[in-house]
Design a protein around this motif. Structure first.
Motif: not given
Length: 435
Positions: A359-381
């Motif tokens: 889970s942690t490694s996949a989270g690190i990998a996703l960060d290199f896909l240039n996903v907007n972090p705030i938008r992803a956080l908001y929609w995850t909520a």
């Protein structure tokens, strides 16, 4: 057949000569899993969600803090009670009431949501670290991710618990920041206790996101799992030794959970207030990254306030990511009956730690896909806000069953409050799609 309850099944008798602790010492010694779980709720995902709500809608959602506290506290205490009374984590207890495919589905959805959350949290922490040091944020994503995973696997439960309790203090950064802004407390009191009338899809989206952030599925699994860890640390290694709990143990945990959830919702209140009085008041509504939020605060609230906001993101990330990865590991291990526990070394619980590392490694990998972090956080909520009520139904089925709960089910009041929470979350989700 459930083993009859005796005092020695749950806690050793203390010698009568042992001096009683004073109130302050007893209070702080009671704080543990409830405080950690409550504080972990204010992760970078929560900070982002509350910041977006305050920047876009001002103080119109301040009143939600007063509503979510009792709801969150009751849900969290119900999960704690399940862990304390059954001697098992949440997925282990739900195996007795729900079909296996449903429990597996919950675990998979939890893993997916938590991994996205970890990616977003790492991005928010890395942006904050880049602001403080000037170094490239991608290096910090790897540093934080690998460091947290290594520490969670390497350290034992009591060490992790102690570190997480101290990290909870970083949340005070947001309380201090709000006071530095200098709010008009009469207007704040009105917004805090007089609910505003909902208007538009954005309002409903923010409400669902707040509910999904404060009453998050990963907290359910983590709270129950920590109760089992606590009992193992007390020497109750066998399941039969952990069945049932004394009234003193339950009362202690209720205090712990009450303080932790109050603290969590207090911080939520002050984050919304800070961004409402700065960003919203100056028309800065389109926050895309945590860095933008912190940089926008600097000229409006002062550089010290922006610094506290930035440091707070790193602190709560260090607190929350172990709970995100750990809760998914607990869910899978209990569902598939793997050996698990933070008190075990890696070779003794390979699959459990494997999920945590994945889970942690996949989270690190996703960060290199240039996903907007705030938008992803908001929609995850928002996603959590839709998933949580379904999981709560399963929790209610377990908590109200006298057989599963070894004759110690949750009270009628608790069941009623959690039932109302389910209805509120469903209503908010419906409101989002209808309006």
């Amino acid at each position: 057949m459930t083993k009859p309850f005796t005092t020695t099944d749950t806690e050793p008798l203390e010698p009568t000569s042992t001096p009683r602790k004073n109130f302050v010492r007893r209070f702080f010694s009671a704080l543990g899993p409830g405080l950690i779980t409550g504080a972990a709720d204010d992760d970078p995902s929560g900070v982002a969600t509350y910041s977006v709500a305050g920047a876009r809608l001002g103080t119109s959602l301040l009143w939600t803090a007063a509503i979510t506290w009792p709801l969150m506290a009751t849900v969290q205490m119900m999960c704690a009670r399940i862990g304390m009374v059954t001697g098992q984590g949440l997925a282990g207890a739900m195996r007795k009431k729900l079909p296996r495919p449903v429990i597996v589905l919950f675990a998979v959805l939890l893993l997916v949501g938590n991994t996205i959350n970890i990616a977003s949290d790492l991005a928010g922490m890395a942006d904050a670290a880049e602001m403080l040091t000037g170094a490239d944020s991608h290096w910090f994503v790897v540093l934080f991710g690998v460091g947290i995973a290594w520490a969670t696997v390497r350290l034992r439960y009591y060490q992790i618990a102690m570190i997480l309790k101290w990290l909870a203090l970083t949340l005070f950064a947001y309380v201090i920041t709000a006071f530095l802004v200098g709010p008009d407390w009469r207007d704040v009191a009105k917004a805090a206790f007089v609910p505003s009338v909902p208007s538009g899809r954005e309002w409903w989206g923010a409400l669902v996101a707040i509910l999904g952030t404060t009453i998050s599925p990963y907290l359910f699994y983590w709270q129950a799992g920590q109760e089992v860890e606590e009992e193992k640390a007390m020497g109750r290694r066998m399941l039969v030794q952990r069945v049932r709990a004394s009234s003193t143990e339950i009362a202690t945990r209720r205090l712990d959970v009450g303080v932790g959830t109050f603290f969590s919702n207090l911080v939520m209140f002050f984050i919304i207030l800070t961004t409402a009085l700065t960003l919203y008041r100056h028309g800065i509504a389109n926050i895309e990254t945590s860095r933008q939020a912190a940089e926008a605060l600097a000229p409006l609230a002062g550089k010290f306030a922006a610094l506290l906001y930035t440091v707070g993101i790193i602190g709560v990330g260090l607190l929350a990511i172990p709970t995100l990865a750990g809760s998914a590991a607990y869910a899978f291990a209990e569902t598939f009956r793997w050996r698990h526990g933070l008190d075990l070394k890696f070779r003794g619980a390979r699959y459990f730690y494997g999920v945590l590392i994945f889970s942690t490694s996949a989270g690190i990998a996703l960060d290199f896909l240039n996903v907007n972090p705030i938008r992803a956080l908001y929609w995850t909520a928002i996603l959590n806000g839709l998933l949580a009520p379904l999981l709560l139904i399963g929790i209610l089925m377990v908590a109200s069953d006298r057989t599963v709960m070894a004759g110690q089910p949750s009270s009628t009041l608790s069941i009623g409050v959690v039932g109302a929470t389910v209805l509120l979350m469903f209503a908010a989700a419906i409101g989002l799609f209808v309006f």
